[in-house]
Design a protein around this motif. Structure first.
Motif, short mmCIF file in Angstrom:
data_model
loop_
_atom_site.label_atom_id
_atom_site.label_comp_id
_atom_site.label_asym_id
_atom_site.label_seq_id
_atom_site.Cartn_x
_atom_site.Cartn_y
_atom_site.Cartn_z
N UNK A 156 80.30 -17.69 -21.75
CA UNK A 156 80.48 -18.42 -22.64
C UNK A 156 82.05 -19.15 -21.64
N UNK A 157 82.67 -18.45 -21.42
CA UNK A 157 83.32 -18.76 -20.84
C UNK A 157 82.85 -19.05 -18.73
N UNK A 158 81.77 -18.61 -18.45
CA UNK A 158 80.78 -18.90 -17.19
C UNK A 158 80.49 -19.84 -17.68
N UNK A 159 79.97 -20.43 -18.88
CA UNK A 159 79.35 -21.40 -19.05
C UNK A 159 80.16 -22.51 -19.03
N UNK A 160 81.63 -22.57 -19.79
CA UNK A 160 82.34 -23.11 -19.16
C UNK A 160 82.72 -23.75 -18.07
N UNK A 161 82.84 -22.47 -17.38
CA UNK A 161 83.41 -23.51 -15.73
C UNK A 161 82.70 -24.01 -15.17
N UNK A 162 81.50 -23.07 -15.19
CA UNK A 162 80.56 -24.24 -14.28
C UNK A 162 79.97 -25.44 -15.28
N UNK A 163 79.80 -25.67 -16.40
CA UNK A 163 80.07 -27.36 -17.22
C UNK A 163 81.04 -27.99 -16.54
N UNK A 164 82.43 -27.00 -16.48
CA UNK A 164 83.65 -28.02 -15.72
C UNK A 164 83.18 -27.80 -14.51
N UNK A 165 82.95 -26.96 -13.82
CA UNK A 165 83.13 -27.56 -12.26
C UNK A 165 82.29 -28.39 -11.45
N UNK A 166 81.06 -28.86 -12.12
CA UNK A 166 80.50 -29.30 -12.35
C UNK A 166 80.10 -30.84 -12.92
N UNK A 167 81.52 -31.05 -13.98
CA UNK A 167 81.48 -31.89 -14.31
C UNK A 167 80.41 -32.58 -15.19
N UNK A 168 79.61 -31.90 -15.90
CA UNK A 168 77.90 -31.66 -17.08
C UNK A 168 78.53 -32.99 -18.10
N UNK A 169 77.01 -33.57 -18.22
CA UNK A 169 77.86 -34.39 -19.37
C UNK A 169 77.24 -33.12 -20.95
N UNK A 170 78.54 -33.82 -22.28
CA UNK A 170 77.63 -33.40 -22.87
C UNK A 170 76.29 -33.16 -23.17
N UNK A 171 75.54 -32.18 -23.52
CA UNK A 171 74.41 -31.86 -24.00
C UNK A 171 74.14 -32.40 -25.18
#
Length: 171
Positions: A156-171
């Motif tokens: 979960x922490x890794x996914x949060x990091x990746x989503x933040x790093x890539x500035x992914x839009x909330x699904x």
């Protein structure tokens, strides 16, 4: 437009496939559509001798497209052509929100490096492989690195990091 890409890299038998699968499950559970790209050995084969698709490919078809009500797959024989560049492979990703790439440690896109006690090599890749932006380790407290360090089980922490790093839009 190409979807955002993020990689999981590390030495052989470090757990790249396991972490990639866990991240895919985490992101799809959050509602993201994910494509996975995996670098394979030179002679890999997804087809089985004796199957119809194998026979068509062995007969000389450059491309064999398999289709069923549940999935489709495309096999492309390169023959004497060079390996397809990653950018061309990514064009096949389709309509997804994220591409997770396993391997391709020398390609320039952001990656998490896996470090595991007892892996094939203890030599860190960060610094020699381009764009490693974080570490996932089975001993995070022992890592002396200026990059963010996560426990391998902190998916979960890794996914949060990746989503933040890539500035992914909330699904």
């Amino acid at each position: 437009m190409r979807p955002p890409i993020f990689g999981i890299t590390g030495w052989k038998n470090s757990g790249k496939t396991t972490l990639t699968a866990r991240l895919i499950a985490e992101f799809t559970g959050r509602g993201y559509r994910v494509c996975a790209v995996k670098r394979a050995h030179e002679s890999f084969d997804i087809d089985q001798p004796g199957r119809d698709s194998y026979r068509l490919r062995e007969a000389g078809a450059r491309r064999v497209l398999l289709s069923s009500p549940k999935r489709w797959a495309l096999m492309h024989e390169l023959y004497d052509e060079p390996e397809m560049p990653l950018d061309r492979l990514l064009a096949e990703a389709g309509g997804v929100d994220l591409v997770l790439i396993e391997g391709y440690k020398r390609e320039p896109f952001p990656k998490i490096e896996i470090r595991r006690d007892g892996g094939a090599s203890r030599q860190p890749l960060a610094g020699s492989a381009p764009q490693i932006v974080a570490i996932a380790s089975d001993r995070p407290g022992e890592e002396a690195d200026s990059l963010p360090v996560f426990h391998l089980d902190d998916v979960g922490g890794l996914a949060d990091f990746i989503a933040g790093y890539l500035r992914l839009a909330t699904a």
